[in-house]
Design a protein around this motif. Structure first.
Motif, PDB file in Angstrom:
ATOM      1  N   LYS A  26      32.129  53.397  37.267  1.00 14.03           N
ATOM      2  CA  LYS A  26      32.526  52.767  36.015  1.00 14.03           C
ATOM      3  C   LYS A  26      34.036  52.914  35.877  1.00 14.03           C
ATOM      4  N   TYR A  27      34.687  51.812  35.545  1.00 16.09           N
ATOM      5  CA  TYR A  27      36.141  51.776  35.505  1.00 16.09           C
ATOM      6  C   TYR A  27      36.643  51.142  34.221  1.00 16.09           C
ATOM      7  N   ASP A  28      37.820  51.588  33.775  1.00 18.37           N
ATOM      8  CA  ASP A  28      38.553  50.876  32.735  1.00 18.37           C
ATOM      9  C   ASP A  28      39.279  49.735  33.429  1.00 18.37           C
ATOM     10  N   LEU A  29      39.801  48.799  32.656  1.00 17.82           N
ATOM     11  CA  LEU A  29      40.432  47.628  33.226  1.00 17.82           C
ATOM     12  C   LEU A  29      41.872  47.509  32.759  1.00 17.82           C
ATOM     13  N   ASP A  30      42.751  47.168  33.703  1.00 18.73           N
ATOM     14  CA  ASP A  30      44.169  46.953  33.419  1.00 18.73           C
ATOM     15  C   ASP A  30      44.601  45.706  34.187  1.00 18.73           C
ATOM     16  N   PHE A  31      45.832  45.268  34.010  1.00 18.83           N
ATOM     17  CA  PHE A  31      46.354  44.108  34.727  1.00 18.83           C
ATOM     18  C   PHE A  31      47.764  44.426  35.172  1.00 18.83           C
TER      19      PHE A  31
END
Length: 157
Positions: free
Chosen positions: A103-108
């Motif tokens: 499970k991961y957080d999301l960034d750009f």
């Protein structure tokens, strides 16, 4: 990253790319197999009841090597999930298979969506009995008063 943010970013992209925090790219033939809302109701170790909601994306590395998910297709999947599931503008959590489902957080980063490693934490440190982190002191910066010190032959020690 919130759902509204990914929707804004997708309108500016020609391709959808995901990569792990260490720079490893998710194969470009991935599928988004699920978009959903996860609600987690729980009690922390201090006895406080808590509730969390996240928008969940599940990525799957398929054997479909000709497949490429385009931004408009992902936007349509998101729109459908908002309409049918009542998904709101919450933070996104991404599930992706490594040795187990991660499970991961999301960034750009300006080009790719980055799967940021998540960590566990105690939510009730004040009630849990975990000692706080000790302050580190540089011993060279400690000043000692001469009256508090013992010298050889003084008979104080």
């Amino acid at each position: 990253m919130k759902l509204s943010t990914i929707k804004e970013i997708l309108t500016t992209l020609e391709n959808v790319e995901f990569q792990l925090e260490n720079g490893t790219l998710v194969p470009e033939h991935f599928h988004v197999t699920e978009v959903g809302m996860i609600t987690k109701d729980f009690i922390d170790c201090g006895g406080v009841m808590r509730s969390e909601k996240v928008v969940n994306f599940q990525l799957w590395d398929a054997n479909d090597f000709e497949h490429r998910l385009k931004p408009t297709k992902l936007l349509n999947i998101i729109k459908l999930s908002e309409e049918k599931l009542g998904i709101e503008d919450f933070e996104i959590e991404v599930e992706y298979q490594s040795t187990t489902i991660g499970k991961y957080d999301l960034d750009f980063n300006g080009k790719s969506f980055v799967l940021k490693n998540k960590t566990t934490a105690c939510l009730a440190e004040d009630a849990c009995g975990i000692p706080g982190e000790k302050k580190k002191i540089n011993l060279r910066k400690i000043t000692v008063k001469q009256s508090d010190s013992c010298t050889p032959g003084s008979g104080c020690c």
